[in-house]
Design an enzyme around this catalytic site. Sequence first.
Site, PDB file in Angstrom:
ATOM      1  N   HIS A 158       3.569  -4.112   9.485  1.00 41.59           N
ATOM      2  CA  HIS A 158       3.450  -3.936  10.931  1.00 41.59           C
ATOM      3  C   HIS A 158       2.129  -4.458  11.491  1.00 41.59           C
ATOM      4  CE1 HIS A 158       6.766  -1.404   9.783  1.00 41.59           C
ATOM      5  NE2 HIS A 158       5.974  -0.566   9.146  1.00 41.59           N
ATOM      6  N   HIS A 208      12.404  -2.453   2.789  1.00 48.53           N
ATOM      7  CA  HIS A 208      11.832  -1.123   3.048  1.00 48.53           C
ATOM      8  C   HIS A 208      12.796  -0.075   2.534  1.00 48.53           C
ATOM      9  CE1 HIS A 208       8.848  -2.961   5.614  1.00 48.53           C
ATOM     10  NE2 HIS A 208       9.832  -3.664   6.143  1.00 48.53           N
ATOM     11  N   LEU A 209      12.245   0.981   1.975  1.00 49.36           N
ATOM     12  CA  LEU A 209      13.088   2.107   1.546  1.00 49.36           C
ATOM     13  C   LEU A 209      13.702   2.796   2.760  1.00 49.36           C
ATOM     14  CD1 LEU A 209      10.250   2.850  -0.724  1.00 49.36           C
ATOM     15  CD2 LEU A 209      12.483   3.198  -1.737  1.00 49.36           C
ATOM     16  N   SER A 210      12.877   3.036   3.772  1.00 48.41           N
ATOM     17  CA  SER A 210      13.335   3.753   4.969  1.00 48.41           C
ATOM     18  C   SER A 210      13.871   2.756   5.989  1.00 48.41           C
ATOM     19  CB  SER A 210      12.170   4.551   5.559  1.00 48.41           C
ATOM     20  OG  SER A 210      11.144   3.674   5.993  1.00 48.41           O
ATOM     21  N   ARG A 258       6.667   1.036  13.884  1.00 46.04           N
ATOM     22  CA  ARG A 258       7.291   0.481  12.676  1.00 46.04           C
ATOM     23  C   ARG A 258       8.403  -0.526  13.008  1.00 46.04           C
ATOM     24  NH1 ARG A 258       5.155   3.798   8.542  1.00 46.04           N
ATOM     25  NH2 ARG A 258       4.794   5.906   9.310  1.00 46.04           N
ATOM     26  N   PRO A 261       0.793  -1.227   0.000  1.00 42.00           N
ATOM     27  CA  PRO A 261       0.000   0.000   0.000  1.00 42.00           C
ATOM     28  C   PRO A 261       0.825   1.276   0.000  1.00 42.00           C
ATOM     29  CG  PRO A 261      -0.104  -1.091   2.137  1.00 42.00           C
ATOM     30  CD  PRO A 261       0.538  -2.061   1.189  1.00 42.00           C
ATOM     31  N   ASN A 262       0.346   2.216  -0.782  1.00 44.07           N
ATOM     32  CA  ASN A 262       0.874   3.586  -0.876  1.00 44.07           C
ATOM     33  C   ASN A 262       2.204   3.685  -1.631  1.00 44.07           C
ATOM     34  OD1 ASN A 262      -1.289   4.814   0.684  1.00 44.07           O
ATOM     35  ND2 ASN A 262      -0.406   3.727   2.419  1.00 44.07           N
ATOM     36  N   GLU A 322      12.323  -9.262   3.060  1.00 39.66           N
ATOM     37  CA  GLU A 322      11.552  -8.089   3.492  1.00 39.66           C
ATOM     38  C   GLU A 322      12.347  -6.830   3.159  1.00 39.66           C
ATOM     39  OE1 GLU A 322      10.697  -7.958   7.681  1.00 39.66           O
ATOM     40  OE2 GLU A 322       9.989  -5.891   7.563  1.00 39.66           O
ATOM     41  N   ARG A 372      12.636   4.778  13.032  1.00 43.41           N
ATOM     42  CA  ARG A 372      11.420   5.586  12.943  1.00 43.41           C
ATOM     43  C   ARG A 372      10.502   5.310  14.145  1.00 43.41           C
ATOM     44  NH1 ARG A 372       8.935   5.129   7.147  1.00 43.41           N
ATOM     45  NH2 ARG A 372       7.800   6.948   7.945  1.00 43.41           N
ATOM     46  N   ASN A 376       8.027  -5.492  -0.312  1.00 45.66           N
ATOM     47  CA  ASN A 376       7.875  -4.283   0.496  1.00 45.66           C
ATOM     48  C   ASN A 376       6.388  -4.191   0.803  1.00 45.66           C
ATOM     49  OD1 ASN A 376       7.660  -1.833   1.728  1.00 45.66           O
ATOM     50  ND2 ASN A 376       8.951  -0.734   0.262  1.00 45.66           N
ATOM     51  N   ARG A 435       5.215  10.975  -2.547  1.00 49.34           N
ATOM     52  CA  ARG A 435       4.846  10.671  -1.161  1.00 49.34           C
ATOM     53  C   ARG A 435       6.035  10.937  -0.244  1.00 49.34           C
ATOM     54  NH1 ARG A 435       4.524   4.579   1.368  1.00 49.34           N
ATOM     55  NH2 ARG A 435       3.796   5.218   3.421  1.00 49.34           N
ATOM     56  N   ASP A 460       1.106 -15.393   7.337  1.00 45.30           N
ATOM     57  CA  ASP A 460       0.631 -16.764   7.103  1.00 45.30           C
ATOM     58  C   ASP A 460       0.753 -17.154   5.633  1.00 45.30           C
ATOM     59  OD1 ASP A 460       0.066 -17.118   9.759  1.00 45.30           O
ATOM     60  OD2 ASP A 460      -2.104 -16.903   9.562  1.00 45.30           O
ATOM     61  N   TYR A 475      11.026   8.877   1.652  1.00 49.51           N
ATOM     62  CA  TYR A 475      11.065   7.764   0.702  1.00 49.51           C
ATOM     63  C   TYR A 475      11.820   8.078  -0.591  1.00 49.51           C
ATOM     64  CZ  TYR A 475       7.559   5.909   3.880  1.00 49.51           C
ATOM     65  OH  TYR A 475       6.911   5.466   5.004  1.00 49.51           O
ATOM     66  N   ALA A 498       2.812  -0.539   5.106  1.00 55.38           N
ATOM     67  CA  ALA A 498       2.291  -0.550   6.474  1.00 55.38           C
ATOM     68  C   ALA A 498       1.764  -1.923   6.898  1.00 55.38           C
ATOM     69  CB  ALA A 498       1.197   0.499   6.618  1.00 55.38           C
TER      70      ALA A 498
HETATM   71  C1  DQA Z   1       7.937   1.287   4.111  1.00 53.60           C
HETATM   72  C2  DQA Z   1       7.983   1.502   5.629  1.00 53.60           C
HETATM   73  C3  DQA Z   1       6.611   1.292   6.243  1.00 53.60           C
HETATM   74  O1  DQA Z   1       6.671   1.530   7.645  1.00 53.60           O
HETATM   75  C4  DQA Z   1       5.602   2.273   5.649  1.00 53.60           C
HETATM   76  O2  DQA Z   1       4.324   2.029   6.171  1.00 53.60           O
HETATM   77  C5  DQA Z   1       5.594   2.222   4.161  1.00 53.60           C
HETATM   78  C6  DQA Z   1       6.878   2.166   3.462  1.00 53.60           C
HETATM   79  C7  DQA Z   1       9.288   1.633   3.442  1.00 53.60           C
HETATM   80  O3  DQA Z   1       9.494   1.206   2.310  1.00 53.60           O
HETATM   81  O4  DQA Z   1      10.115   2.325   4.042  1.00 53.60           O
HETATM   82  O5  DQA Z   1       4.556   2.310   3.523  1.00 53.60           O
HETATM   83  O6  DQA Z   1       7.650  -0.069   3.844  1.00 53.60           O
END
Ligand code: DQA
Length: 144
Positions: free
Chosen positions: A80, A100-102, A111, A10-11, A98, A107, A74, A18, A87, A23, A77
């Site tokens: 978390h 993540h950009l950040s 997270r 998502p997002n 797994e 943070r 990735n 964003r 599952d 990011y 959210a």
């Molecule tokens: C994220 C980190 C997550 O905490 C956040 O909700 C995202 C982006 C990242 O790529 O840093 O949507 O997965």
Amino acid sequence: MTSLLILNGPNLNLLGTRQPQVYGSTTLADIEADCVAYGTELGVNITCTQSNHEGELVDTIHAAKGTFAGVILNAGAYTHTSIALMDAISSVELPVIELHLSNIHAREEFRHKSYIAPVSIGQICGFGAAGYRLSIDAMLGHLR
Ligand code: DQA
């Protein structure tokens, strides 16, 4: 030829606009094109998908079994919150990285918890868009 799935949650379709201070300013389309080009360089088939919907991400993980050698995820959210994604990964028994950009550990506290980490072979975070290439390298190293 080895095939890898890069799955964004998502997002992440909003990357580029964003919270660029968190990011970066690279769009998801740019990241996906770069992953495919990197795959071509390495002789690996890379498929990229994104969804904002938890169930669709679960379906995509199920469908990955038998088609892809590994998944780079990735989960945004849902990382978390989602026992369903955890599952799904356990159910298909595919290697998952797994991503993540950040740096989620630097943070907010909410997270720091990841439902994906216990069912992943490893986690890459904090390197921005470069993390996608790092994940491809890590997955290929794992599969070798
Ligand atoms: C994220 C980190 C997550 O905490 C956040 O909700 C995202 C982006 C990242 O790529 O840093 O949507 O997965």
